[in-house]
Design a protein around this motif. Structure first.
Motif, PDB file in Angstrom:
ATOM      1  N   THR A 252       0.958  -1.346  -0.017  1.00  0.00           N
ATOM      2  CA  THR A 252       0.005   0.151  -0.021  1.00  0.00           C
ATOM      3  C   THR A 252       0.676   1.251  -0.057  1.00  0.00           C
ATOM      4  O   THR A 252       0.652   2.063  -0.684  1.00  0.00           O
ATOM      5  N   VAL A 253       1.996   1.268   0.812  1.00  0.00           N
ATOM      6  CA  VAL A 253       2.644   2.458   0.832  1.00  0.00           C
ATOM      7  C   VAL A 253       3.478   2.697  -0.289  1.00  0.00           C
ATOM      8  O   VAL A 253       3.746   3.851  -0.891  1.00  0.00           O
ATOM      9  N   SER A 254       3.936   1.599  -1.136  1.00  0.00           N
ATOM     10  CA  SER A 254       4.873   1.744  -2.209  1.00  0.00           C
ATOM     11  C   SER A 254       4.174   1.865  -3.365  1.00  0.00           C
ATOM     12  O   SER A 254       4.555   1.723  -4.487  1.00  0.00           O
ATOM     13  N   GLY A 255       2.834   1.606  -3.343  1.00  0.00           N
ATOM     14  CA  GLY A 255       1.885   1.724  -4.560  1.00  0.00           C
ATOM     15  C   GLY A 255       2.153   3.194  -5.412  1.00  0.00           C
ATOM     16  O   GLY A 255       2.068   4.233  -4.664  1.00  0.00           O
ATOM     17  N   ASN A 256       2.165   2.953  -6.584  1.00  0.00           N
ATOM     18  CA  ASN A 256       2.677   4.285  -7.480  1.00  0.00           C
ATOM     19  C   ASN A 256       1.319   4.764  -8.058  1.00  0.00           C
ATOM     20  O   ASN A 256       0.094   4.238  -7.703  1.00  0.00           O
ATOM     21  N   LYS A 257       1.065   5.912  -8.756  1.00  0.00           N
ATOM     22  CA  LYS A 257       0.223   6.646  -9.038  1.00  0.00           C
ATOM     23  C   LYS A 257      -0.789   5.614 -10.044  1.00  0.00           C
ATOM     24  O   LYS A 257      -2.085   5.618  -9.712  1.00  0.00           O
ATOM     25  N   ASP A 258      -0.206   5.074 -10.912  1.00  0.00           N
ATOM     26  CA  ASP A 258      -0.879   3.797 -11.783  1.00  0.00           C
ATOM     27  C   ASP A 258      -1.443   2.911 -10.980  1.00  0.00           C
ATOM     28  O   ASP A 258      -2.761   2.720 -11.166  1.00  0.00           O
ATOM     29  N   GLU A 281     -11.995  -3.739  -6.102  1.00  0.00           N
ATOM     30  CA  GLU A 281     -10.474  -3.501  -6.215  1.00  0.00           C
ATOM     31  C   GLU A 281      -9.918  -3.233  -4.745  1.00  0.00           C
ATOM     32  O   GLU A 281      -9.056  -3.768  -4.240  1.00  0.00           O
ATOM     33  N   LEU A 282     -10.654  -2.322  -4.044  1.00  0.00           N
ATOM     34  CA  LEU A 282     -10.429  -2.051  -2.593  1.00  0.00           C
ATOM     35  C   LEU A 282     -10.401  -3.127  -1.638  1.00  0.00           C
ATOM     36  O   LEU A 282      -9.568  -3.465  -0.901  1.00  0.00           O
ATOM     37  N   ALA A 283     -11.755  -3.862  -1.885  1.00  0.00           N
ATOM     38  CA  ALA A 283     -11.808  -4.938  -0.821  1.00  0.00           C
ATOM     39  C   ALA A 283     -10.956  -6.003  -1.360  1.00  0.00           C
ATOM     40  O   ALA A 283     -10.204  -6.681  -0.249  1.00  0.00           O
ATOM     41  N   GLY A 284     -10.493  -6.054  -2.870  1.00  0.00           N
ATOM     42  CA  GLY A 284      -9.489  -6.984  -2.760  1.00  0.00           C
ATOM     43  C   GLY A 284      -8.164  -6.946  -2.459  1.00  0.00           C
ATOM     44  O   GLY A 284      -7.478  -7.652  -1.635  1.00  0.00           O
ATOM     45  N   ALA A 285      -7.787  -5.566  -2.497  1.00  0.00           N
ATOM     46  CA  ALA A 285      -6.461  -5.135  -1.838  1.00  0.00           C
ATOM     47  C   ALA A 285      -6.492  -5.061  -0.273  1.00  0.00           C
ATOM     48  O   ALA A 285      -5.208  -5.528   0.154  1.00  0.00           O
ATOM     49  N   PHE A 286      -7.459  -4.722   0.308  1.00  0.00           N
ATOM     50  CA  PHE A 286      -7.079  -4.209   1.635  1.00  0.00           C
ATOM     51  C   PHE A 286      -7.744  -5.558   2.319  1.00  0.00           C
ATOM     52  O   PHE A 286      -7.411  -5.711   3.592  1.00  0.00           O
ATOM     53  N   LEU A 287      -8.698  -6.258   1.626  1.00  0.00           N
ATOM     54  CA  LEU A 287      -9.064  -7.410   2.594  1.00  0.00           C
ATOM     55  C   LEU A 287      -9.022  -8.847   2.113  1.00  0.00           C
ATOM     56  O   LEU A 287      -8.192  -9.721   2.742  1.00  0.00           O
ATOM     57  N   ILE A 288      -9.184  -9.061   0.775  1.00  0.00           N
ATOM     58  CA  ILE A 288      -9.055 -10.405   0.214  1.00  0.00           C
ATOM     59  C   ILE A 288      -7.580 -10.906   0.352  1.00  0.00           C
ATOM     60  O   ILE A 288      -7.298 -11.897   0.709  1.00  0.00           O
ATOM     61  N   LYS A 289      -6.389  -9.943  -0.324  1.00  0.00           N
ATOM     62  CA  LYS A 289      -5.317 -10.288  -0.446  1.00  0.00           C
ATOM     63  C   LYS A 289      -4.694 -10.541   1.087  1.00  0.00           C
ATOM     64  O   LYS A 289      -4.152 -11.857   1.202  1.00  0.00           O
ATOM     65  N   GLY A 362       4.615  -6.248  -6.630  1.00  0.00           N
ATOM     66  CA  GLY A 362       5.252  -6.044  -8.089  1.00  0.00           C
ATOM     67  C   GLY A 362       4.021  -5.265  -8.845  1.00  0.00           C
ATOM     68  O   GLY A 362       4.237  -4.301  -9.760  1.00  0.00           O
ATOM     69  N   MET A 363       2.693  -5.780  -8.327  1.00  0.00           N
ATOM     70  CA  MET A 363       1.461  -4.973  -9.130  1.00  0.00           C
ATOM     71  C   MET A 363       1.500  -3.642  -8.715  1.00  0.00           C
ATOM     72  O   MET A 363       1.132  -2.688  -9.408  1.00  0.00           O
ATOM     73  N   ALA A 364       1.772  -3.525  -7.289  1.00  0.00           N
ATOM     74  CA  ALA A 364       1.752  -2.098  -7.005  1.00  0.00           C
ATOM     75  C   ALA A 364       2.964  -1.011  -7.343  1.00  0.00           C
ATOM     76  O   ALA A 364       2.796  -0.079  -7.791  1.00  0.00           O
ATOM     77  N   VAL A 365       4.057  -1.441  -7.757  1.00  0.00           N
ATOM     78  CA  VAL A 365       4.972  -0.780  -8.065  1.00  0.00           C
ATOM     79  C   VAL A 365       5.320  -0.881  -9.886  1.00  0.00           C
ATOM     80  O   VAL A 365       6.124  -0.112 -10.276  1.00  0.00           O
ATOM     81  N   ALA A 366       4.450  -1.540 -10.555  1.00  0.00           N
ATOM     82  CA  ALA A 366       4.553  -1.644 -11.932  1.00  0.00           C
ATOM     83  C   ALA A 366       4.183  -0.531 -12.530  1.00  0.00           C
ATOM     84  O   ALA A 366       3.313   0.267 -12.314  1.00  0.00           O
ATOM     85  N   GLU A 367       5.068  -0.233 -13.707  1.00  0.00           N
ATOM     86  CA  GLU A 367       5.175   1.210 -14.313  1.00  0.00           C
ATOM     87  C   GLU A 367       4.267   0.999 -15.634  1.00  0.00           C
ATOM     88  O   GLU A 367       4.715  -0.053 -16.387  1.00  0.00           O
ATOM     89  N   HIS A 368       3.286   1.630 -15.651  1.00  0.00           N
ATOM     90  CA  HIS A 368       2.581   1.751 -17.050  1.00  0.00           C
ATOM     91  C   HIS A 368       3.218   2.804 -18.199  1.00  0.00           C
ATOM     92  O   HIS A 368       2.194   3.692 -18.374  1.00  0.00           O
ATOM     93  N   ASP A 369       4.506   2.797 -18.347  1.00  0.00           N
ATOM     94  CA  ASP A 369       4.733   3.975 -19.127  1.00  0.00           C
ATOM     95  C   ASP A 369       4.414   3.859 -20.788  1.00  0.00           C
ATOM     96  O   ASP A 369       4.427   4.763 -21.192  1.00  0.00           O
ATOM     97  N   HIS A 370       3.991   2.394 -20.959  1.00  0.00           N
ATOM     98  CA  HIS A 370       3.669   2.478 -22.424  1.00  0.00           C
ATOM     99  C   HIS A 370       2.211   2.787 -22.766  1.00  0.00           C
ATOM    100  O   HIS A 370       1.256   2.709 -21.721  1.00  0.00           O
ATOM    101  N   GLU A 371       1.894   3.271 -23.753  1.00  0.00           N
ATOM    102  CA  GLU A 371       0.639   3.685 -24.326  1.00  0.00           C
ATOM    103  C   GLU A 371      -0.214   2.341 -24.490  1.00  0.00           C
ATOM    104  O   GLU A 371       0.380   1.508 -25.144  1.00  0.00           O
ATOM    105  N   HIS A 372      -1.554   2.437 -23.955  1.00  0.00           N
ATOM    106  CA  HIS A 372      -2.188   1.204 -24.193  1.00  0.00           C
ATOM    107  C   HIS A 372      -2.537   1.300 -25.692  1.00  0.00           C
ATOM    108  O   HIS A 372      -2.756   2.352 -26.334  1.00  0.00           O
ATOM    109  N   GLU A 373      -2.613   0.082 -26.128  1.00  0.00           N
ATOM    110  CA  GLU A 373      -3.053  -0.059 -27.760  1.00  0.00           C
ATOM    111  C   GLU A 373      -4.495   0.286 -27.724  1.00  0.00           C
ATOM    112  O   GLU A 373      -5.194  -0.183 -27.042  1.00  0.00           O
TER     113      GLU A 373
END
Lengths: 392, 166, 66
Positions: A252-258, A281-289, A362-373
């Motif tokens: 949670t702390v290291s999650g980036n903007k994306d 998504e919130l429930a997934g991140a803070f409860l289920i995981k 890894g999901m929290a710090v992944a960078e989406h610098d690529h434009e989506h197709e």
């Protein structure tokens, strides 16, 4: 050499199984406090699964019908309604059903099913309702050095000793010698197979320390649970919850903007669905995981302990139908193979916990610098990473 | 669920949190950082050594290729030199031949010229000789005629028959 | 029936479901490995992760029901 090592492992395992059976068999004599019927076995196992306030190795009834306990007491530290209270657990005299009352500074304490209760003022004895809940006592905050805390301390010291020695070895030579040669590939394994592929080359170094600590902590504690000392540290909800919450805090702390963007306002889906997705998504991140992390470890280890102990208990419960020798043989064979599986599970659970932690980070710090197709209608084509994220 | 929550010990949770924080801090500071740094250093060292070996191999190959090239060049040079020498040789021979031929031609021409002039001189001599001879004959004939006509005629005839004009 | 029996039936159902799921995961992973033996490592990792997620779900259900 390999054959030697394997045979060494085999002997160690065999000794472990024999030792554990021998220790639990001590209480199978006739008399008070012994375990021989199905109900007693069940109670004994449930008692073992819980944390305990003293470190008992084994107990037996001597010829005079007196119950003898081998082990050592541990300090009890309580935060009660009137402040800190400390005493040694030996004052409970191994009683676990609330009949022995310890009096300290005018407060009375009783231990019921490995939990310490403070008696309400005026009461001199615990009274139970029909569901066997204490009526006139309440639980206190218990910071005792319990058996689990001893285990944690022991593993912490062990890890610190091993790995700081390994770290020192690198000062003088390139390749470690002795036990360091066993530890080094494990460290490299965690770094290259768990941290790097899941977090990514750019960020993995920051989190490798945590992942390595957690991996070895869980693994060694799991293995210690298989020794006859009867530790069940990773089978304590408090311990696994703590580990899971550490992972939760880190990702949670290291999650980036994306990461927050994808969680709260998912791009590429209709606006109306976005709030619904955000809730999921919130429930997934803070409860289920974290919940799945803590329950998986707890349940696997507890289940392993229950199965091994139940199989060991076969030698008492099936004594009448299979004769003593038959029941003992069956119990030894079954518990031996289950113990082998438990050795695998001990590693697998440490691996999975670390792996999933790395994946979430890894999901929290992944960078989406690529434009989506985009396809010709302007809709985004989800790439593999997004699909994976939605999945987990 | 109730039983599980009952088993959950907040005290143990707090103790475990403190211990785990402490453990992570100590391990990162005294174990993982130095270990990972040395591992990285070692891996970089190995990578560097491998790269150096690869470079050395490439250099060696280059050197070998250079040697090969030099050898090839030397061989080519030798060949051109040989070729040149051969050409020079043939040219020299041809020149010498030509010169010799020219010289020979010149000598032959000179000889022919000499022969011609000798021949002319001989002819002139012969002519003058023939003229003298004819004058002598004429003298004799005239003298014979003067003595005996028939005999004169006979003499001329015999003389003419004797005379060989070559 | 007693409530305990209902719990046991529920636990049985959970175990059946998880068993089917684990079987599917394992089977498909084996197929994948057979088709592409060079991707064994990746397939195994993915298999273990998904199996762990399924296991977590099953345990969660078991313990919520208990």
């Amino acid at each position: 050499m390999k054959i030697f090592q394997q045979s060494f492992k085999f002997i160690t395992l065999a000794v472990l199984v024999f030792l554990s059976t021998s220790i639990y068999a001590k209480s199978s004599n006739e008399g008070e406090g012994q375990v021989s019927t199905k109900k007693e076995v069940e109670e004994y196992i449930l008692h073992h699964i819980q944390d305990s306030h003293d470190f008992s190795l084994f107990s037996y009834t001597n010829d005079e019908g007196e119950r003898k306990h081998f082990g050592f007491p541990l300090p009890v530290i309580l935060w009660t309604s009137e402040g800190l209270v400390t005493f040694m657990s030996s004052e409970f005299h191994h009683n676990d059903d609330g009949h022995v009352i310890v009096e300290k500074d005018g407060q009375k304490f009783a231990k019921i099913h490995s939990k310490i209760y403070e008696l309400e003022s005026g009461a001199s004895e615990v009274s139970f309702d029909e569901d066997h809940h204490a009526k006139n006592a309440h639980k206190v905050l218990d910071f005792s050095i319990t058996k689990s805390v001893v285990g944690v301390l022991f593993v912490g010291l062990l890890m610190f000793f091993w790995f700081s020695r390994l770290a020192k070895q690198y000062k003088n030579k390139q390749i470690p010698t002795g036990f360091g040669r066993v530890l080094e590939p494990l460290v490299i394994y965690v770094r290259d197979e768990i941290a790097r592929p899941n977090i990514g080359d750019k960020h993995y170094r920051k989190f490798t320390g945590y992942l390595l600590t957690v991996f070895f902590f869980i693994w060694i504690l799991n293995l210690m649970g298989l020794t006859p000392f009867g530790f069940n540290v990773t089978g304590q909800l408090a311990v696994t919850a703590c580990l899971a919450i550490f992972t939760l805090v880190i990702y949670t702390v290291s999650g980036n903007k994306d990461y927050w963007m994808h969680m709260l306002w998912m791009p590429g889906v209709p606006v109306l669905i976005r709030p619904v997705l955000a809730i999921i998504e919130l429930a997934g991140a803070f409860l289920i995981k974290p919940f799945s992390l803590l329950v998986r470890l707890f349940a696997n280890i507890s289940a392993g302990h229950i199965v091994v102990m139940s199989l060991i208990a076969i030698m008492f419960t099936l004594k009448d139908t299979l004769t003593v020798a038959g029941a003992t043989g069956l119990s030894l064979v079954l518990s031996f193979f289950i113990t082998l599986i438990e050795v695998l599970v001990a590693f697998l659970q440490a691996y999975i916990f670390t792996m999933l932690s790395a994946l979430f980070i890894g999901m929290a710090v992944a960078e989406h610098d690529h434009e989506h197709e985009h396809d010709e209608n302007g809709h985004e084509i989800p790439d593999a990473e997004d699909v994976r994220e939605n999945f987990i | 669920m109730d039983k599980l929550l009952n088993d959950f010990s907040p005290g143990l949770f707090v103790v475990q949190t403190i211990l785990l924080l402490l453990l992570i801090f100590l391990m990162v500071k005294f174990a993982w950082k130095p270990i990972l740094n040395s591992l990285n250093e070692r891996e970089e060292g190995i990578q560097g050594a491998l790269d150096a070996a690869e470079n050395a191999k490439k250099e060696m190959e280059n050197l070998q290729a250079d040697n090969q090239k030099l050898l090839q060049e030397a061989r080519l040079e030798r060949e051109t030199m040989l070729k040149e020498a051969r050409e020079l040789k043939t040219k020299m021979i041809a020149d010498a031949e030509e010169e010799a031929q020219a010289q020979a031609g010149k000598i032959i021409a000179q000889a022919q010229e000499a022969i011609e002039s000798e021949k002319k001189a001989a002819m002139a001599e012969l002519k003058s000789h023939v003229a003298g001879l004819s004058l002598d004959i004429a003298e004799k004939v005239v003298r014979g005629e003067l003595s005996n006509k028939d005999k004169q005629i006979q003499l001329v005839e015999s003389m003419l028959g004797e005379a060989t004009l070559n | 029936m007693e409530p305990v029996t209902y719990n046991l039936i529920g636990a049985g159902l959970i175990v059946i479901g998880a068993g089917i799921g684990l079987g599917q995961i394992g089977g498909k992973a084996m197929e994948g490995i057979a088709r592409q033996p060079e991707a064994t490592g990746k397939i195994q990792t993915a298999m273990i992760i998904i199996a762990a997620l399924l296991e977590g779900l099953a345990f969660g259900a078991l313990f919520l029901g208990k």
